[in-house]
Design an enzyme around this catalytic site. Structure first.
Site, short mmCIF file in Angstrom:
data_model
loop_
_atom_site.label_atom_id
_atom_site.label_comp_id
_atom_site.label_asym_id
_atom_site.label_seq_id
_atom_site.Cartn_x
_atom_site.Cartn_y
_atom_site.Cartn_z
N ASP A 78 0.81 -1.22 0.00
CA ASP A 78 0.00 0.00 0.00
C ASP A 78 0.84 1.27 0.00
OD1 ASP A 78 -2.59 -1.03 -0.22
OD2 ASP A 78 -2.60 -1.60 1.89
N ASP B 238 -7.18 -3.73 -4.42
CA ASP B 238 -6.80 -2.41 -3.89
C ASP B 238 -5.51 -1.89 -4.53
OD1 ASP B 238 -8.04 -4.34 -2.23
OD2 ASP B 238 -7.73 -3.18 -0.42
N1 GLY Z 1 -6.82 -1.21 1.13
C1 GLY Z 1 -7.43 -1.75 2.26
C2 GLY Z 1 -8.89 -1.55 2.32
O1 GLY Z 1 -9.50 -1.03 1.40
O2 GLY Z 1 -9.45 -1.91 3.35
#
Ligand code: GLY
Length: 376
Positions: A88, A149
């Site tokens: 992330d 994501d």
């Molecule tokens: N990227 C983690 C979520 O959307 O919870």
């Protein structure tokens, strides 16, 4: 209505600067104020992004100074490699460091963004041809796993390619986008949250979920990440397959909205009294659809369809979910959810919901996007 909502969001952000000091709002505390985080998760970039958006909306240096302080803390995070062993990195460094570079051309911010891109490419697994989402390389559970994501993380690599001309960034981003399109999006335009590959030879194993209702269901936030993430891949590459997949995922999303236009946490979850929503999924999808509309040609009938869906969703978020009547509430949007099945903030403020709601308002009021690509 949008200007009034934006003013409210900016003023709440202003008040929160002094409350949060050098910490970051994270998710709600059992329906109450924000838990604070000291660079402990994937979420801290969103507070920086709200400060930059507020600075853009007002020109008030209080926002800029607070935003710059967060970028310095992101430098420390990178230097100490604090909670960076995951994918992330785009969520963290685009709305913080790269935003500073985009708005003011600050060299140290560009350098930090590029170093962050180098952290992300370390998660590239050449045998499988994907970016590993979670866990260490070779991890028996997560070593072969991608998640939807990540489509919002790879813009950091496209951006790094633009800044450096180093094709390695582009090739990794393109390969990962293509794997995501082929394996995370189903034939009916719904999506898996996650997909597994054989770590040795890259052969597809199967789709599943982590935060959704079940392996075959569609986690609404995942679908929203897909809408927005694929149109960002289109924005950088101009490959029309990414525009089409974003368009199809958006059509799926709006065809399954409940009466009040704000998604439950999963499209397949049984709806009963008390089933949690995820207002953040709707806010993210609105940003994705506004980007998509900008990319569709003049006269395309989907432009009107998506704009009208965004207006309906944003009107409901603003009238029914925004904390405008409660000056003491720290969050903007009620009824976000982080991880319902895991019992993590199933019905709370979530900072990414607030960020994307504000980004959508800035798009509607000022016609400016967030910090996922450089403006011309
Ligand atoms: N990227 C983690 C979520 O959307 O919870």
């Amino acid at each position: 209505m949008w200007l009034e909502a934006l003013t409210h969001a900016v003023e709440k952000t202003r008040r929160n600067i002094d409350k949060f000091e050098n910490l970051f709002p994270w998710t709600g505390l059992d329906g109450g104020d924000y838990k604070r985080s000291d660079h402990q998760d994937w979420t801290e970039g969103f507070w920086s992004g709200m400060l930059w958006l507020s600075y853009e909306a007002t020109g008030d240096l209080k926002f800029r100074d607070a935003a710059v302080r967060t970028v310095h803390s992101f430098r420390h995070r990178l230097d100490t490699f604090k909670v960076l062993d995951h994918h992330d990195i785009g969520f963290l460094y685009l709305p913080s460091a790269v935003a500073w570079w985009m708005l003011e051309g600050k060299e140290e911010a560009k350098v930090l963004g590029l170093e962050a891109a180098d952290v992300l490419v370390k998660r590239w697994r050449p045998a499988g041809g994907y970016i590993q989402a979670w866990g260490p390389a070779g991890d028996p559970k997560n070593g072969g796993r991608i998640i939807i994501d990540c489509l919002l993380n790879i813009p950091l690599l496209y951006w790094a390619y633009e800044k450096t001309g180093n094709k390695m960034y582009l090739e990794v981003a393109l390969a990962h986008a293509e794997k995501s399109r082929r394996y995370l999006v189903r034939g009916d335009d719904s999506s898996y949250h996650t997909f597994y590959f054989d770590q040795e030879n890259g052969e597809p194993v199967g789709g599943g979920t982590h935060q959704g209702y079940n392996d075959g269901s569609t986690w609404t936030r995942g679908q929203a990440w897909g809408i927005y993430g694929f149109i960002l891949s289109y924005k950088y590459t101009k490959n029309p397959v990414y525009l089409e997949v974003s368009r199809r995922m958006a059509a799926y999303f709006i065809s399954r909205l409940p009466a009040d236009q704000v998604t439950y946490w999963d499209f397949e979850v049984p709806i009963e009294a008390g089933t949690p929503r995820d207002s953040s999924a709707t806010a993210i999808a609105c940003c994705g659809m506004l980007e998509l509309v900008d990319c569709l040609p003049e006269g395309d009938p989907d432009r009107e369809r998506f704009v009208s869906a965004v207006f309906r969703c944003m009107k409901s978020l603003t009238e029914n979910y925004l904390t405008s009547e409660d000056p003491d509430a720290e969050g903007l949007l009620r009824h976000g959810s982080y991880h319902v099945r895991g019992g993590m903030s199933p019905d709370d403020f979530v900072i990414w919901g607030d960020y994307f709601y504000m980004e959508a308002l800035m798009r509607l009021v000022r016609g400016v996007p967030g910090y996922w690509y450089e403006r011309n």
